[in-house]
Design a protein around this motif. Structure first.
Motif, mmCIF file in Angstrom:
data_model
loop_
_atom_site.group_PDB
_atom_site.id
_atom_site.type_symbol
_atom_site.label_atom_id
_atom_site.label_comp_id
_atom_site.label_asym_id
_atom_site.label_seq_id
_atom_site.Cartn_x
_atom_site.Cartn_y
_atom_site.Cartn_z
ATOM 1 N N ALA A 12 41.110 46.791 89.259
ATOM 2 C CA ALA A 12 41.188 47.424 87.945
ATOM 3 C C ALA A 12 40.772 46.469 86.833
ATOM 4 O O ALA A 12 40.205 46.886 85.825
ATOM 5 N N LEU B 156 44.100 52.222 74.398
ATOM 6 C CA LEU B 156 44.388 51.246 75.436
ATOM 7 C C LEU B 156 43.172 51.285 76.350
ATOM 8 O O LEU B 156 42.489 52.290 76.407
ATOM 9 N N SER B 157 42.912 50.249 77.085
ATOM 10 C CA SER B 157 41.675 50.247 77.872
ATOM 11 C C SER B 157 41.839 51.139 79.096
ATOM 12 O O SER B 157 42.950 51.480 79.491
ATOM 13 N N PRO B 158 40.701 51.524 79.730
ATOM 14 C CA PRO B 158 40.787 52.328 80.954
ATOM 15 C C PRO B 158 41.578 51.605 82.043
ATOM 16 O O PRO B 158 42.126 52.234 82.938
ATOM 17 N N PHE C 163 46.458 51.578 82.452
ATOM 18 C CA PHE C 163 47.396 52.272 83.332
ATOM 19 C C PHE C 163 47.283 51.855 84.800
ATOM 20 O O PHE C 163 48.303 51.559 85.425
ATOM 21 N N PRO C 164 46.059 51.801 85.352
ATOM 22 C CA PRO C 164 45.976 51.341 86.746
ATOM 23 C C PRO C 164 46.653 49.985 86.951
ATOM 24 O O PRO C 164 47.361 49.771 87.938
ATOM 25 N N ILE D 54 50.508 50.374 86.641
ATOM 26 C CA ILE D 54 51.099 51.027 87.800
ATOM 27 C C ILE D 54 51.087 50.115 89.015
ATOM 28 O O ILE D 54 52.089 49.989 89.725
ATOM 29 N N PHE E 210 49.072 56.546 90.334
ATOM 30 C CA PHE E 210 47.881 55.732 90.501
ATOM 31 C C PHE E 210 46.718 56.589 90.986
ATOM 32 O O PHE E 210 45.592 56.479 90.484
ATOM 33 N N ASP F 151 37.434 58.251 83.549
ATOM 34 C CA ASP F 151 38.490 58.026 82.569
ATOM 35 C C ASP F 151 38.408 59.089 81.468
ATOM 36 O O ASP F 151 37.341 59.339 80.921
ATOM 37 N N ARG G 231 36.486 55.267 87.249
ATOM 38 C CA ARG G 231 37.509 54.363 87.793
ATOM 39 C C ARG G 231 37.666 54.615 89.293
ATOM 40 O O ARG G 231 37.990 55.719 89.703
ATOM 41 N N PHE G 232 37.478 53.612 90.083
ATOM 42 C CA PHE G 232 37.672 53.676 91.537
ATOM 43 C C PHE G 232 36.919 54.844 92.175
ATOM 44 O O PHE G 232 37.421 55.472 93.103
ATOM 45 N N ARG H 282 47.001 58.056 75.306
ATOM 46 C CA ARG H 282 45.796 57.417 74.762
ATOM 47 C C ARG H 282 45.113 58.288 73.716
ATOM 48 O O ARG H 282 44.582 57.794 72.724
#
Lengths: 165, 313, 496
Positions: free
Chosen positions: A25, A37-39, A42-43, A46, C176, C183, C190-191, C452
């Motif tokens: 992340a 907040l940045s992307p 949260f990852p 968590i 998660f 995003d 993301r991932f 956010r």
């Protein structure tokens, strides 16, 4: 208390996975938006929380495992593991051929293998005479074909749900 | 990814048996809707379905393949056999996905059969809010207090249009993406944002009920469906864009198949059988075929990719 | 208004309309009972059929499908521990244990009646209070949604299994998983590992079916023992009948369900999936015997199932009063309304030609048909349990494949389902539980994107989350519930 190494091992997997996710992340790109907040926020939050919570679980479960008596591995247990792996493998195979073979063949083969597989692992099949075996196999095959065709017809024709041809 | 596409091609090749184009269609036709049931694309094609089936003489099977904001369904369509038995309910989303640059296909991988309906993008404000028109929105957006503009998800065509509006007016807009149009509309109704930029059909009931007020729309000229909403052009901004919906096929689909579809749609249009439904859905029937359609698509793609600009990766 | 109802009644009480509603309800029941197939699909399937029908007939048919699917999701949840939709997750908590005691018929009987009461109550609320409730729902901005999701996340404590800490971990795993995909604010992937299917994130359905159905099949496969005789005879068919009195006896749970469904249901985008979990949580907290929940306790089933159909009426509120559909099923329904030329909005309720009253009454009739069809079917449903184990396990997987593939025709989701199945198996085996994962998956995106989005709208200012009254209320309730849970846990541990 049965001695189950899987319990602490699973916690360990969680620890490693959360650490890996945290690192992964941190490599996420960021686009500057006021107030955001940045992307990665949260990852990272968590995965850090999972790591923190899983640590005591791991310690506990490991302690429990070390203090538990070594249980006898019975035949029943071995059979259970085989049956479990059988279902996972068959489901994976089913997914692989689902679109390639088309719905009816893949489903029929999958169902047949499942039913026969259980009969074999449980010893139910080998206990029978040759005639009984043929009969059991024929019954399983019939069940498989009927189920696959009926399901295909009902879903594609009546419910308009497209399934691979 | 390549492997997945390969698998899909293989599967599609097995599924689709070859058929002569002349007596097309001889079996059911798959219509891929790259969005889930209930979206604008889905409702558009489902409303058209009975009319098309009557004229084509075969059943349409609507397949919702909503993954990846349309990307999965569209790439499935691209890799399908070009025999006229797998078609795509196409819309602007294809061009915005292309503009955002994270899909392995472009609009050139498709044969466009017809554009059927279109609707404008509309900028709407809360009727009880302090902004009454586009000018007050633009003037109100100073650097220290940007105007909050709601739209649907990042990379959606409405979001990119909102960005185009911000660029062309030079206003300081704080673009806030919502998961979909309805969430953005409820935010505007509840005064959580100052304005929304969305497709006219999504905004239809909100505008009709008087909750929201349209202050600008993206047609070249005013439309009968929204007679009170001024265009961007007449307010001095050179922005013309439409949300279009139509039918596309994988590249290389036989000419005869395309003709058959164009005839069917022309017939529906001529009879006016779809007019009322289209109007109820907040869209207008505005058919386009052949070369004119290709030009239209190319132009729209250019506008979208320019607007996507720095959003694209 | 009375004349409006009379006009509406006239529209509903016609043979064609009644048949259309019954047909829609039957289709909804069948699709809802099959894991993975949803009410949204049933409605979409019926949509082209409604052309040419008069509005009340067409919409009545769609409402029938909505109502039928809302009730029948409990069938696989009770019989096989497989929730077909997120809203029947909580049905498995008590329904399945009760079925395992041989009382599947009783569980079904309770759930059918509770669904009916929930549906009827929500119709009454819908017809009387829709406009003010819709206005209230509009006050939900980013801050309120964020606080609502925090309130929802506290439910994890109630649905976690033996270990609160492991339940939390499971919830975080779901959270998660929900961050995978594009995003919501910046559009950064993301991932996603260049997987197109992951661009919009992990689908709830394959995760749900994997975590519950596939993991359950794996557990059954592990425990499959041919030497243990089949206990089919233990499943008593004679107790399978609708249970009106027993349901009414648990009136507190019934009220908890109806209120949660009607209050949480109208919140667009958040309500549908969590209303039944909120109901379960409330029923358990205010019960005199909270320990019995999760062991096949009747109020558990009653609260969840009444919430499940009450939330449908709730979800119709913003759909009809504002034209804002909360989730997939009402989104398709909205399409149906628009095709019919009915524009949702406050004027719909001032409309005097009776159409809107016809729609309310059609929904009431749909509930009656649902009750009737389910009562007729109840003895048939039980027979599922008499299918021999081997064949049953194979058939369940076959239906899981249809559910997952049928929705979006994407084989990737089949792999995802299997992956979640294996994960779910271990989570259950090592006391983490799978319900918290689903809660995390559902509430995670609401929490993250609204926090956010709010910060973006408030220019980085955190205070509105604590100063806006509705937001603050949810946060305080969440905090209180959390404190109570920790205190109860602490007390339970102390040696007596």
């Amino acid at each position: 208390m049965e001695r189950d190494l899987g319990k602490p091992l699973f916690d360990l997997v969680l620890l490693i996975a959360s650490a890996a996710a945290f690192v992964h992340a941190s490599a996420l790109p960021n686009i500057d938006i006021v107030g955001d907040l940045s992307p990665a926020f949260f990852p990272q939050l968590i995965s850090a929380a999972v790591f923190v919570l899983a640590t005591p679980c791991f310690i506990n479960d490991l302690r429990e495992w070390r203090s538990a008596a070594r249980g006898e591995r019975t035949n029943g247990h071995r059979r259970a593991v085989v049956q479990w792996l059988l279902v996972v493998a068959l489901t994976l195979g089913y997914t692989l051929v689902f679109e390639r073979l088309g719905y009816i063949p893949s489903t029929a083969v999958f169902t047949f293998c499942c039913v026969v597989g259980f009969a074999v692992t449980s010893g139910g099949l080998s206990a029978q005479s040759v005639g009984g075996k043929v009969k059991a196999l024929a019954a399983a095959a019939l069940f498989a074909v009927v189920l696959a065709s009926a399901v295909y017809y009902v879903f594609t024709e009546l419910f308009d749900i497209p399934l691979p041809g | 990814m390549k492997k997945l596409l390969g698998t899909l091609t293989l599967a599609a090749a097995v599924i689709a048996a070859p058929a002569l184009a002349a007596d097309y269609p001889t079996k059911k036709i798959d219509m891929i809707v790259p969005f889930s049931a209930g979206g604008g694309n889905d409702t558009f094609i489902r409303a058209l379905q009975p009319l098309l089936e009557k004229r084509l003489g075969e059943d349409l099977v609507i397949r919702n393949i909503p993954g990846g904001g349309g990307a999965v369904g569209m790439s499935r369509a691209v890799s399908s056999r070009a025999d006229g038995y797998t078609l795509l309910a196409a819309s602007n989303a294809m061009l915005t996905l292309e503009a955002m640059g994270n899909v392995p296909f472009t609009h050139n991988d498709f044969d466009f059969i017809a554009k059927v309906v279109e609707e404008p993008y509309v900028v709407a404000v809360n009727s009880d809010g302090k902004y009454k028109d586009l000018k007050s929105l633009v003037d109100g957006a100073t650097s220290d207090a940007p105007i909050r503009i709601g739209s649907s998800g990042v990379g959606s065509s409405a979001y990119i249009t909102a960005k185009a509006v911000a660029d062309i007016t030079g206003a300081n807009f704080n673009l806030i993406p919502y998961p979909g149009g309805s969430e953005a509309i409820s935010a505007a109704m509840g005064n959580h944002v100052d304005a929304v930029v969305l497709g006219g059909s999504e905004l239809r009931s909100a505008l009709k009920s008087g909750r929201l007020k349209g202050v600008a729309m993206s047609y070249a000229e005013r439309s009968d469906s929204l007679p009170d909403v001024p265009t961007f052009q007449e307010q001095g901004y050179d922005l013309t864009l439409t949300v279009w919906r139509g039918i596309a096929a994988p590249k290389g689909t036989p000419e005869a198949v395309e003709q058959k579809w164009v005839e069917a749609i022309k017939q529906i249009v001529a009879e006016g059988a779809y007019d009322k439904t289209a109007r109820n859905l907040g869209t207008e029937v505005s058919p386009l075929y052949g070369e004119k359609l290709d030009e239209f698509i190319d132009h729209s793609a250019e506008v979208m990719s320019a607007a996507a600009g720095d959003l694209a990766k | 208004m009375i004349s409006g109802y009379l006009d509406g009644l006239e529209m509903v009480l016609q043979l064609g309309t009644l048949l259309a509603i019954a047909g829609g309800t039957l289709l909804g029941i069948i699709m809802g009972a099959l894991p993975g197939l949803t009410s949204a699909m049933a409605i979409a399937l019926l949509l082209p059929v409604t052309f040419g029908m008069p509005p009340v007939m067409g919409i009545g048919m769609l409402l029938g499908a909505l109502c039928g699917a809302g009730a029948s999701g409990s069938i696989p949840a009770i019989l096989l521990n497989i929730p077909g939709t997120p809203s029947s997750v909580a049905t498995t908590f008590d329904g399945f244990p009760m079925a395992q005691k041989g009382q599947a018929g009783r569980a079904l009987g309770l759930s059918i009646v509770a669904s009916f009461f929930g549906g009827v109550a929500s119709m009454v609320i819908l017809s009387l209070l829709a406009p003010p409730i819709a206005e209230f729902a509009l006050r939900f901005g980013a801050a309120e949604y964020f606080s609502l999701s925090i309130f929802g996340l506290v439910i994890i404590a109630s649905v976690a299994g033996k270990s609160l800490m492991k339940g939390l971990i499971a919830g975080l795993l779901g959270f998660f998983a929900s961050t995978i995909g594009t995003d919501p604010i910046t559009g950064v992937g993301r991932f996603t590992f260049d997987q197109l299917s992951l661009l919009t994130g992990i689908n709830l359905l394959p995760a749900l079916i994997g975590l519950f159905a596939v993991s359950q099949v794996l557990k059954d496969a592990f425990e499959y023992d041919p030497t243990a005789r089949l206990k089919a005879s233990e499943h008593r068919v004679d107790i399978a009948r609708p249970r009106f009195l027993e349901t009414l006896k648990h009136w507190r749970a019934l009220m908890a369900g109806i209120l949660s469904g009607s209050i949480v249901g109208p919140v667009p985008g958040a309500g549908g999936s969590i209303a039944s979990l909120v109901a379960y949580d409330q029923a358990r907290r205010f019960s005199k015997s909270p320990d019995k929940f999760g062991t096949g306790h009747a109020p558990g089933i009653v609260s969840v199932e009444s919430a499940n159909n009450a939330l449908l009426g709730g979800a119709l509120i913003p759909t009809l009063a504002l034209g804002i559909p909360g989730e997939a099923a009402t989104a398709v329904l909205l399409g149906g309304l628009m095709i019919q030329g009915i524009t949702p909005g406050p004027m719909l309720f001032d409309n005097h030609d009776g159409t809107v009253y016809g729609i309310f009454l059609a929904y009431l009739v749909a509930n009656a048909f649902m009750l009737l069809i389910m009562c007729l079917g109840i003895k048939v449903f039980i027979r599922v349990l008499m299918v021999p184990r081997k064949q049953l396990l194979a058939s369940i997987l076959v239906f899981c494949f249809i559910g997952v593939y049928g929705v979006d025709g994407d084989t990737f989701n089949l792999y995802l389902m299997l992956g979640f199945g294996v994960l779910g198996y271990f989570l259950n085996r090592y006391n983490f539980g799978t319900a918290p994962v689903i809660l995390g998956l559902i509430l995670g995106p609401i929490a993250e994107s609204n926090l956010r989005r709010g910060l973006q709208a408030f220019q980085g200012d955190w205070t509105p989350f604590f100063t806006r009254p509705i937001s603050l209320t949810f946060l305080i309730i969440a905090l209180l519930l959390l404190v109570i849970t920790i205190w109860q846990n602490h007390r339970a541990r102390r040696p007596v």
